[in-house]
Design an enzyme around this catalytic site. Structure first.
Site, PDB file in Angstrom:
ATOM      1  N   SER A  73       0.829  -1.213   0.000  1.00  0.00           N
ATOM      2  CA  SER A  73       0.000   0.000   0.000  1.00  0.00           C
ATOM      3  C   SER A  73       0.853   1.248   0.000  1.00  0.00           C
ATOM      4  O   SER A  73       0.429   2.294  -0.462  1.00  0.00           O
ATOM      5  CB  SER A  73      -0.854   0.069   1.261  1.00  0.00           C
ATOM      6  OG  SER A  73      -1.848  -0.879   1.238  1.00  0.00           O
ATOM      7  N   HIS A 133      -2.626  -3.814  -6.490  1.00  0.00           N
ATOM      8  CA  HIS A 133      -3.058  -3.351  -5.176  1.00  0.00           C
ATOM      9  C   HIS A 133      -4.554  -3.527  -4.988  1.00  0.00           C
ATOM     10  O   HIS A 133      -5.364  -2.791  -5.554  1.00  0.00           O
ATOM     11  CB  HIS A 133      -2.662  -1.864  -5.016  1.00  0.00           C
ATOM     12  CG  HIS A 133      -2.993  -1.302  -3.676  1.00  0.00           C
ATOM     13  ND1 HIS A 133      -3.747  -0.170  -3.504  1.00  0.00           N
ATOM     14  CD2 HIS A 133      -2.678  -1.729  -2.434  1.00  0.00           C
ATOM     15  CE1 HIS A 133      -3.874   0.078  -2.212  1.00  0.00           C
ATOM     16  NE2 HIS A 133      -3.236  -0.842  -1.545  1.00  0.00           N
ATOM     17  N   ASN A 156      -6.135   5.643  -2.001  1.00  0.00           N
ATOM     18  CA  ASN A 156      -5.747   6.022  -0.642  1.00  0.00           C
ATOM     19  C   ASN A 156      -5.292   7.474  -0.561  1.00  0.00           C
ATOM     20  O   ASN A 156      -5.504   8.148   0.450  1.00  0.00           O
ATOM     21  CB  ASN A 156      -4.650   5.090  -0.115  1.00  0.00           C
ATOM     22  CG  ASN A 156      -5.214   3.713   0.207  1.00  0.00           C
ATOM     23  OD1 ASN A 156      -6.430   3.548   0.296  1.00  0.00           O
ATOM     24  ND2 ASN A 156      -4.346   2.738   0.359  1.00  0.00           N
TER      25      ASN A 156
END
Ligand code: NAI
Length: 655
Positions: free
Chosen positions: A417, A438, A488
């Protein structure tokens, strides 16, 4: 006999039954374009003169029956009047089909969606072929529109109003067996007898199915009861000003007999009102964005059969299970066999949930998932996915060892990540082999997977990785190696702002309510608790390079007290039986949602400008599918543009 039609094959069998096979020209899938419908009209006219003994409508495509209306044509509708004309065409035509004097039957094999199901409902009989690919649905609501070609009239008459509204308001699909038990089809038959069964039924003279008396009452004088209940259900999920279509479906069925054309233009359930709201256009946009993501999988003919996953923790275990569910043979490695056990247990539950009606398929999926503590699978794998602890040195060492043992053409992928792909690749002989794949947590729930190009990642490897992601039925999103990639990087500042509001004294319930009212599927504070506060804290550190910004006070306090959110039973909320215990909210201060959304919009824009994703549309796709960002807005960049933000300015030296 059929040469004169571009999209249909018409053939009269020796027994006098006419077969009409839909075969849309220039397309692998049958969709109702204006032209295909026009031809169908001519065919009905002709059959009216010829009076066949029976008419069987089937598909000439291997890909399925009928996917529905041609959505491309929807994008060209520019006025309420045009929307009305588009509806009128299918409505009138299928009414005509329903009124013909000879018996009609739809032989449904493969997908039968939207207009395809509405056409089938206008036939006297329906047969579904019992195959995994056979799925029936009225998914219009997902595009912000209503099934106006007779679906709202005939589905409630066929299966009863409660079941019909359930299908129309969720857009969900049913398989052949479920369709039979609902009464949506008359027969559910195996493929080898389908043509015979169709021929027999269409000439049987059998009375069409009738609704039981109670259902008739609920579809007549007692409509109100069902409508009120359905409205309550819908209100729990969607607000009318965001999503007018589900409310319109209930109204049109209850007050206008399922006829959208009968609704006056000034009624909130009218076609004009649906067309005026930007929701339908935005949801259709989201549909095409999804198609674009799917298209990335088509740029390589790479076909993986064996996958090796290292790390059987939260992510690796679930990635392995997902790949096995999707037909891959998967070996799963961890430091010890004991660590693999829980992942296999979770996989069993996933298979049972997803393959409920097929015990054999469930067993086969289980057989495809192999615990492999020694890592024997490495040598045979087409794709190797690393999902071990987030530790650069350990990952580097692992990849050096993998490279020596793996096939030279295997894809080497990391699920990291927060580490840079190029840093992990440093220990490799051929660093260009490493790519990021991912996944998001929970793997089974979240459709997108970011495919990360490191500085040196080989283009072919990248395309193969995209194809692999699509092959396991996820949505591949190509991104560049940058902190937080796209999803993210966008979620971080948004959750941070939400937590700052809590630090300033706004109760978590109020923050969450503000964002749910805005259209997010879950509030940011509940999301933080769900993800785990330790993970939220680590993600925040990684995004800010571990320095500078101090973490939100309440977050830091909770983490140091060991309150990690849902998994520990306590975080911002107390969790009971998997549910956050919330105080009732009486009022949400104006501007709160906008304040918390603003950093998300800014971060998305930064990602576009820095070239983390190729363009604003891809950013919208990633953020909608990855975070649930209110789909009716069309995505954060689209939302910004609609309110007048200047277009993004790409940096000249994008990474
Ligand atoms: P986890 O701590 O649940 O699982 C890691 C597993 O790897 C453990 O079972 C451990 O025994 C095993 N492991 C460690 N070193 C190993 C080695 N040398 N050989 C074999 N197995 C080894 O971790 P989690 O959360 O599944 O994260 C794994 C990776 O996925 C990390 O890189 C993380 O950044 C990434 N990730 C995590 C997400 C999350 O929400 N947890 C989301 C997306 C990515």
């Amino acid at each position: 006999m059929s040469a004169q039609y571009r999209h249909w094959q018409l053939e009269r069998a020796p027994d006098g039954v006419t077969w009409l096979r839909f075969d849309k020209a220039g397309s692998s899938t049958n969709t109702f374009s204006a032209q295909a419908l026009g031809e169908f009209e001519q065919i009905l006219e002709r059959l009216g003169r010829e009076r066949p003994k029976g008419l069987i409508i089937a598909s000439a495509k291997s890909a399925g029956f009928i996917a529905g209306a041609d959505i491309e044509e929807f994008t060209q509708i520019e006025s309420g009047a045009e929307a009305r004309r588009q509806v009128e065409r299918g409505w009138t035509l299928f009414n005509r089909l329903a009124d013909v004097s000879y018996p009609t039957l739809a032989l449904i094999r493969g997908h039968c969606m939207g207009g395809g199901l509405e056409m089938s409902l206008a036939c006297r009989y329906r047969i579904a072929v019992d195959e995994p690919g056979t799925r029936m649905a009225l998914p219009e609501v997902m595009l912000g529109i209503v099934p106006a070609w007779g679906g709202m009239l005939r589905l409630p008459r066929t299966i009863g109003p409660a079941a019909a509204l359930d299908l129309m308001l969720t857009g969900k699909s049913v398989n052949a067996r479920k369709a039979k038990s609902l009464g949506l089809v008359d027969e559910c038959v195996p493929v080898r007898v389908m043509e015979n069964a169709a021929q027999m039924l269409v000439t049987s003279g059998r009375e069409p199915r009738r609704l039981p008396l109670l259902q008739k009452l609920l579809n007549g004088p007692a409509k109100r009861i069902v409508a009120d209940k359905a409205r309550k259900q819908v209100a729990k999920k969607a607000r009318r000003e965001h999503y007018p279509a589900p409310y319109a479906i209930i109204d049109i069925w209850e007050r206008f007999g399922g006829d959208a054309l009968a609704v006056p233009a000034d009624d909130p359930a009218s076609l004009e009102a649906i067309f005026r709201s930007p929701t339908a256009r935005n949801l259709i946009r989201v549909f095409f964005l999804q198609e674009r993501l799917k298209g990335f999988g088509k740029e390589s003919d790479f076909s993986a059969k064996r996958v090796h996953v290292i790390g059987a923790g939260v992510m690796g275990g679930d990635i392995a299970a997902w790949c096995a569910l999707r037909g891959m043979t998967v070996t799963l490695q961890d430091q010890t066999a004991e660590r693999i056990g829980p992942a296999i247990g979770r996989a069993g539950k996933l298979f049972a949930r997803r393959l409920r009606s097929d015990k054999r398929a469930e067993r086969f999926a289980m057989d495809r998932l192999i615990a492999d503590p020694q890592g024997h699978g490495v040598r045979h794998a087409d794709v190797i996915i690393e999902a071990i602890f987030e530790d650069l040195d350990v990952k580097r060492g692992l990849f050096a060892d993998l490279e020596a043992r793996a096939r030279p053409d295997a894809i080497l992928a990391t699920n990291t990540s927060s580490l840079r792909i190029e840093d992990i690749a440093e220990g490799l002989q051929r660093p260009e082999r490493l790519v990021g794949i991912h996944f998001f947590n929970p793997v089974a729930m979240l459709p997108p997977v970011e495919v990360v190009r490191g500085e040196g990642t080989d283009e072919t490897v990248l395309r193969q990785a995209l194809a692999f992601v699509r092959a396991i039925d996820k949505l591949p999103l190509p991104v560049e190696s940058a902190p937080g990639f796209l999803v993210n990087a966008v979620l971080g500042p948004y959750m941070l702002e939400a937590m700052r509001c809590v630090d300033e004294g706004t109760p978590p319930e109020v923050v969450d309510r503000a964002l749910v009212d805005f259209g997010m599927p879950m509030g940011p504070i509940e999301l933080a608790d769900t993800v785990g506060l330790d993970i939220a804290m680590a993600a925040g550190k990684a995004l800010t390079g571990g320095a500078a910004a101090t973490p939100p006070r309440r977050l830091a306090e909770q983490v140091s007290a060991g309150h990690l959110g849902r998994k520990s039973g306590r975080g911002f909320y107390t969790w009971d039986d998997g549910k956050a215990q919330k105080e009732p909210v009486s009022e949400v201060p104006p501007g709160l949602a906008e304040r918390i959304i603003e950093p998300l919009l800014a971060a998305t824009r930064r990602c576009v400008e820095a070239g983390v994703v190729a363009d604003a549309d891809l950013a919208d796709a990633g953020v909608i599918f990855g975070t649930g960002f209110a789909p009716f807005t069309g995505g954060p960049m689209h939302y910004g543009a609609a309110r007048g933000d200047a277009p993004p300015q790409p940096e000249t030296d994008a990474p």
